[in-house]
Design an enzyme around this catalytic site. Structure first.
Site, short mmCIF file in Angstrom:
data_model
loop_
_atom_site.label_atom_id
_atom_site.label_comp_id
_atom_site.label_asym_id
_atom_site.label_seq_id
_atom_site.Cartn_x
_atom_site.Cartn_y
_atom_site.Cartn_z
N HIS A 125 -51.10 -1.76 -76.25
CA HIS A 125 -50.76 -0.45 -75.67
C HIS A 125 -49.56 -0.56 -74.75
O HIS A 125 -49.48 -1.45 -73.92
CB HIS A 125 -51.94 0.09 -74.87
CG HIS A 125 -51.61 1.40 -74.22
ND1 HIS A 125 -51.70 2.59 -74.89
CD2 HIS A 125 -51.16 1.69 -72.99
CE1 HIS A 125 -51.31 3.57 -74.08
NE2 HIS A 125 -50.98 3.04 -72.92
N ASP A 130 -61.57 12.54 -71.78
CA ASP A 130 -60.21 12.17 -71.39
C ASP A 130 -59.21 13.26 -71.77
O ASP A 130 -58.34 13.62 -70.99
CB ASP A 130 -59.81 10.85 -72.03
CG ASP A 130 -58.37 10.51 -71.71
OD1 ASP A 130 -58.07 10.31 -70.51
OD2 ASP A 130 -57.55 10.48 -72.63
N ARG A 172 -55.29 17.66 -65.55
CA ARG A 172 -54.43 16.96 -64.59
C ARG A 172 -52.99 17.42 -64.71
O ARG A 172 -52.27 17.56 -63.72
CB ARG A 172 -54.52 15.45 -64.81
CG ARG A 172 -55.82 14.85 -64.25
CD ARG A 172 -56.01 13.41 -64.74
NE ARG A 172 -54.88 12.58 -64.42
CZ ARG A 172 -54.49 11.50 -65.12
NH1 ARG A 172 -55.18 11.14 -66.18
NH2 ARG A 172 -53.45 10.80 -64.75
N SER A 207 -57.65 6.59 -68.10
CA SER A 207 -57.28 7.39 -69.27
C SER A 207 -56.81 6.49 -70.41
O SER A 207 -57.17 6.70 -71.58
CB SER A 207 -56.17 8.38 -68.87
OG SER A 207 -55.69 9.07 -69.99
N LYS A 237 -59.68 5.17 -74.00
CA LYS A 237 -59.36 5.38 -75.41
C LYS A 237 -59.39 4.08 -76.19
O LYS A 237 -59.82 4.03 -77.34
CB LYS A 237 -58.00 6.07 -75.53
CG LYS A 237 -58.07 7.54 -75.15
CD LYS A 237 -56.72 8.23 -75.22
CE LYS A 237 -55.90 7.87 -73.99
NZ LYS A 237 -54.81 8.83 -73.72
#
Lengths: 431, 431
Positions: free
Chosen positions: A82, A161, A168, A183, A187
């Site tokens: 990621h 999320d 947000r 967050s 995932k």
């Protein structure tokens, strides 16, 4: 238990229990806890912080707000890579086929771009036909048969999320380290990752501008990963200037494919080797980083990474003739080369300005759901530390609108700074 | 202008402009700005604070969110007296007729009790028939003809405040000095007050527990009043122990009427004289406090204050036979006298515990809209500093349920602390 008491506890800077966090996230997911309580909670978290334990609990509660993908009967290890997001960051598109070619199955769910930061899905969609909406069953099937999947996040993963992120975005509660970390990690966990390589971008074109902030986010995510029983490592990489040369969806797609052919800008190539080596080590396919790096080099030179990418594109319905001939990608109507205005050394290529200029051209979104133009963007020819001569090409603007072209050219020119003295190149990685 | 940017600005501890605050409050009032943005804003204000100027702007924006009552063609000066709320605080019910009897017209809108703190409207409603829902026209008419009105807040005054308060109640954003100050002051301003006497309660049974917090709130409200062009003074009075003896709606109503007959506990009498003197001075009816105090004593001894109260009750539809014979007020089914358990000095009568015990009995509300029982409550016989002998009456419980009686008795007994050494009485006023 009452939602208001949980908000008050966080407001008073007390540590929440696992039960309290679960109660809050479950209530928020099923609608018992209204948005106005969740936004007050998010603001209290942003201003008062959360401990690593609370953040882990929040992450797990959000991960468990929907289905948790179990891939253990398909593959022995599920590695996810990621990136925290940046400008010109097409790493996943190159690295995933590389590690898959080295025998490590990869099933990755990616996101879309928002603001100045690009998104893997948008880049993939510049290949006609490429589907990013695989169902969970299709995902599993393809992972099993092809050993590689690169698609969008399915709706039933971590719904809390998605709901929290949308809230947000409109309540000024985005830049909170625990909220960002949870967050991202929820995932990964919901998608079944057992090992996670985090590429945390730091600099002018990243959400974390300072090394200190980046380190804090990286450490927190690694802690969450470990507390949640996942193998996790984090790299801190530079995002002061764009990664590689291409910025914009098709342009980046082409650069990512060219990398698999061994024809890519040096910084991007080096970055991919380093990330791939970490993924291979964490996935148990290489015993150390130098072995991982050698494997990564090998799969490029022998063409197996490119072949794996062809398999991926074909499996997801994309037109592989684009992979074989990148000149097929749609071109922008106007291509303007901007030259170096003065000789010297490049001292800055402000990544955020370049990213925002790309949004101006139509390559990105000002807000969710906006349409994007795949063809537009920039080719940035020079890197910080490069010695340049007046008159040689500095960057190219690819635009479909003359007025926007002028605007973007001025912006990107202003993103470049020059110096008479020698300037050290920026490091690729900090830690 | 976007609501999210205003939230972000406050999150970053920057001072908001008048335009930004007006935009936010107007948007919130008309529904353009949803609750989830308002609650995030309220949390940011609670945690990051507001300057006096921002609080004044917030107050005026909320005051102007609805109609502003203009009473200038009816009376020369509109004095409002406001208490920040406490236990056994029936001051308005006695003081308003006192100052009206001294020739100062008073039209006051009061609130209901919430939590451990009682409310003037609930106490007034223990007189059968007494209406607290006068229309604006009725309010003006009565003020003109009788010189005294004591009713509920009309719905069209400061609607932003009502909406914001309901939201704060469920999002953990109540205890914010600027939000409390603006909520109190906007209603006073909207109700047309030109001069405001604030009685800020400090102690265990008040929203402000410390003198420092109380002083901060008092100073802020006085600043807002001045910035908004209103004559404003604040008193800081003790709320560690209940004021007077009676706690509970009918019981307090009786005590307030008895005061007008000159038959009230010394502390409550003294408190009323002091507040009335301030109101008379601010309202321009007395040249200094000693003159105001003498006028206040006179209107009690000559019966004119009691007569003014009869006029008020009659005008608002209440049964004045209750004023003339307080034994007519509904009695609770069980009245239990609890005796002093040990000789010594009273060192504490914890006001909050007494207030909460009254809620347990049914005298107050745990949440808005709950029904209340007017007859139940306590008579607290002793004050901090009193020398007591074992066996003499300490307090009475008035209850309509045996189980609740036991519970309340135990609570209120635990609220009393005793000492062998001499204990100084608590001051009535701090400043």
């Amino acid at each position: 238990m009452r939602a208001v008491d949980i908000i008050i506890k966080k407001r008073e800077k007390q540590e929440l229990t696992s039960q309290e966090i679960e109660f809050f996230i479950n209530g928020f997911t099923n609608g018992d806890i209204p948005d106005y309580q969740a936004s007050a909670f998010a603001m209290a978290v942003l201003l008062n912080g959360m401990t690593a334990h609370e953040t882990k609990d929040l992450t797990l509660a959000m991960a468990h707000s929907g289905q948790i993908l179990d891939l253990s009967n398909i593959v022995d290890v599920v590695v996810d890579k990621h990136s925290s997001g940046g400008v010109g960051d097409k790493t996943s598109i190159s690295v995933m086929p590389m590690v898959a070619a080295c025998g490590l199955p990869v099933g990755k769910m990616s996101g879309r771009g928002l603001g100045f930061s690009g998104g893997t899905l948008d880049k993939l969609e510049s290949i006609p036909g490429y589907r990013v909406d695989l169902t969970t069953d299709e995902f599993k099937q393809q992972l099993k048969e092809k050993g590689i999947v690169l698609t969008g996040q399915s709706l039933d993963l971590a719904p809390a999320d998605g709901k929290m992120y949308a809230l947000r975005d409109v309540t000024g509660t985005v830049p909170s380290t625990p909220l960002i970390a949870s967050s991202i990690m929820c995932k990964k966990i919901a998608a079944g990752a057992t090992a996670i390589v985090l590429d945390v971008k730091v600099g002018l074109g990243a959400f974390m501008e300072t090394l200190e902030e980046g380190r804090k986010l990286a450490k927190l995510m690694v802690d969450i990963g470990h507390l949640a029983g996942r193998k996790t490592v984090a790299l801190l990489s530079d995002m002061n200037q764009p990664l590689g040369s291409a910025v914009g969806n098709s342009l980046e797609m082409i650069e990512a494919i060219q990398l698999l052919r061994g024809q890519a800008p040096a910084d991007y190539y080096e970055h991919c080797l380093h990330v791939a080596a970490h993924v291979l080590v964490l996935g148990g396919r290489a015993k150390d980083l130098s072995v991982g790096r050698a494997m990564a080099e090998q799969c490029i030179s022998d063409g197996s990474a490119l072949e794996k990418f062809r398999v991926l594109v074909q499996a997801q319905g994309g037109d592989i003739s684009y992979v074989d001939d990148v000149s097929k990608f749609g071109h922008a109507k106007y291509i303007k080369v901007v030259n170096v205005p003065r000789s010297g050394f490049i001292s800055q290529v402000h990544a955020r300005i370049v990213g925002e200029a790309a949004v101006t051209l139509g390559a990105g979104r000002a807000k969710k759901g906006d349409p994007i133009d795949h063809a537009v963007g920039f080719i940035i020819h020079k890197k910080v530390g490069d010695k340049v001569k007046a008159g040689e090409p500095l960057f190219e603007v690819h635009a479909n609108d003359e007025k926007k072209l002028e605007e973007a050219r001025d912006s990107v020119l202003s993103a470049h700074k020059f110096s008479d003295e020698f300037v050290s190149p920026l490091p690729l990685f900090y830690e």
